[in-house]
Design a protein around this motif. Sequence first.
Motif, mmCIF file in Angstrom:
data_model
loop_
_atom_site.group_PDB
_atom_site.id
_atom_site.type_symbol
_atom_site.label_atom_id
_atom_site.label_comp_id
_atom_site.label_asym_id
_atom_site.label_seq_id
_atom_site.Cartn_x
_atom_site.Cartn_y
_atom_site.Cartn_z
ATOM 1 N N UNK A 194 0.740 -1.073 0.009
ATOM 2 C CA UNK A 194 0.025 0.064 0.101
ATOM 3 C C UNK A 194 0.985 1.177 0.054
ATOM 4 N N UNK A 195 1.935 1.153 0.741
ATOM 5 C CA UNK A 195 2.818 2.328 0.872
ATOM 6 C C UNK A 195 3.560 2.710 -0.540
ATOM 7 N N UNK A 196 3.783 1.658 -1.340
ATOM 8 C CA UNK A 196 4.241 1.847 -2.419
ATOM 9 C C UNK A 196 3.477 2.719 -3.450
ATOM 10 N N UNK A 197 2.189 2.057 -3.657
ATOM 11 C CA UNK A 197 1.358 2.667 -4.477
ATOM 12 C C UNK A 197 1.005 4.321 -3.998
ATOM 13 N N UNK A 198 0.939 4.205 -2.797
ATOM 14 C CA UNK A 198 0.623 5.737 -2.307
ATOM 15 C C UNK A 198 1.859 6.792 -2.458
ATOM 16 N N UNK A 199 3.091 6.191 -2.468
ATOM 17 C CA UNK A 199 4.143 6.799 -2.685
ATOM 18 C C UNK A 199 4.311 7.519 -4.017
ATOM 19 N N UNK A 200 3.730 6.468 -4.987
ATOM 20 C CA UNK A 200 3.966 6.717 -6.370
ATOM 21 C C UNK A 200 2.807 7.888 -6.730
ATOM 22 N N UNK A 201 1.776 7.610 -6.182
ATOM 23 C CA UNK A 201 0.724 8.658 -6.460
ATOM 24 C C UNK A 201 0.833 10.137 -5.862
ATOM 25 N N UNK A 202 1.735 9.791 -4.629
ATOM 26 C CA UNK A 202 2.473 11.288 -3.950
ATOM 27 C C UNK A 202 3.324 11.934 -4.836
ATOM 28 N N UNK A 203 4.349 11.017 -5.326
ATOM 29 C CA UNK A 203 5.317 11.529 -6.411
ATOM 30 C C UNK A 203 4.773 12.130 -7.384
ATOM 31 N N UNK A 204 3.644 11.463 -8.154
ATOM 32 C CA UNK A 204 2.894 12.111 -9.288
ATOM 33 C C UNK A 204 2.281 13.564 -9.083
ATOM 34 N N UNK A 205 1.560 13.471 -7.908
ATOM 35 C CA UNK A 205 1.227 14.702 -7.283
ATOM 36 C C UNK A 205 2.354 15.689 -7.161
ATOM 37 N N UNK A 206 3.203 15.505 -6.803
ATOM 38 C CA UNK A 206 4.326 16.338 -6.399
ATOM 39 C C UNK A 206 5.122 16.787 -7.816
ATOM 40 N N UNK A 207 4.996 15.945 -8.740
ATOM 41 C CA UNK A 207 5.660 16.164 -10.033
ATOM 42 C C UNK A 207 4.535 17.364 -10.977
ATOM 43 N N UNK A 208 3.294 16.918 -10.624
ATOM 44 C CA UNK A 208 2.179 17.779 -11.267
ATOM 45 C C UNK A 208 2.698 19.332 -10.523
ATOM 46 N N UNK A 209 2.711 19.436 -9.280
ATOM 47 C CA UNK A 209 2.870 20.589 -8.529
ATOM 48 C C UNK A 209 4.169 21.164 -9.040
ATOM 49 N N UNK A 210 5.230 20.545 -9.190
ATOM 50 C CA UNK A 210 6.525 20.969 -9.829
ATOM 51 C C UNK A 210 6.303 21.574 -11.105
#
Length: 332
Positions: free
Chosen positions: A216-232
Amino acid sequence: MNKALVNLALIAVLVLGFIGFNSLYVVNEGTVGIVTRFGKVVRNSDKQLNIVTPGLHFKAPFIDRVKALDVRIQTISSSADRFVTSEKKDVIIDSYVKWQILDAGTYYLTTAGGNKMQAEELLRRRINNSLRSQIGRLTIHEIVSGQNNGQDDASEENAFDSSEDLAQVVPTDTSSQSKRDEVMQNALKDIGVSAKALGIKIVDVRIKQINLPPEVSNSIYQRMRAERDAVAKLHRSQGRKEAEAIKAHADREVVVKIAEAERQARSLRGEGDAEATKIYADAYKQNPKLFEFLRSMDAYKNSMTSGRDTLVLEPNSEFFKFFGDSNGAKLP
């Protein structure tokens, strides 16, 4: 004869001393003693186990044994285990329990003669069952929040993995106690009731760490990373926009300043030319004939020095008036 009596007396003293030594025992502070005789516990007149308090005591030599029980507060650190929340989501929770022997007699009888490992194993089962039933009533949001009146009230020992569920914790309970604390108190009561049957008192129950399962953590981290990339990317685009605006403003300022400088230069150049013309005019006004002569000489020089120029003019024209006469008289 006397020597034999002395030896016998010495042996008797040694035997009595040995017996006396084996008749005494000490129960240390923080412990209590359970006396057993031939493997059976010694009971008092009320048929209750004879609990020996700290201090110096006597026992029947060679046949009595004393089992010391630590009545200080003990700690059970359970290994991290998987629990299911009310949302049917898995969380990994690491907890610990503070416990203490409340009834030494009951504890001795229910734990195979005061076996601490067996006591802790029995407690772990009860703790696990109670925590499962209590955690199953909460959502991840409520488990992690640990907030009191909108303020953080998490234990200093709590540590959470970064995730969308954990990072966006907001208070949902405005009561004086968070739901997690309430659930932990309920778990403390449940475990306390079942632990009394073991002669044990539960002092406290705490959660040390709450984690999400690795998958679960891996999928959440990937989603968070995608969100952070979008913000960046958003920040980068805004930065480029601001950069273009600043650059355009700077270019405009450069053009304006250059135009202003050229205007001032032309104005100064015109003023200089006017001043030079005035000076020439004032100078030539003093001798107009000399000025006319010099101008004609310049015209001759500019039109005839290349050697490839052809002029079709009448000899007596105004242009050649200084050829025949230095005073400028026309040719006949």
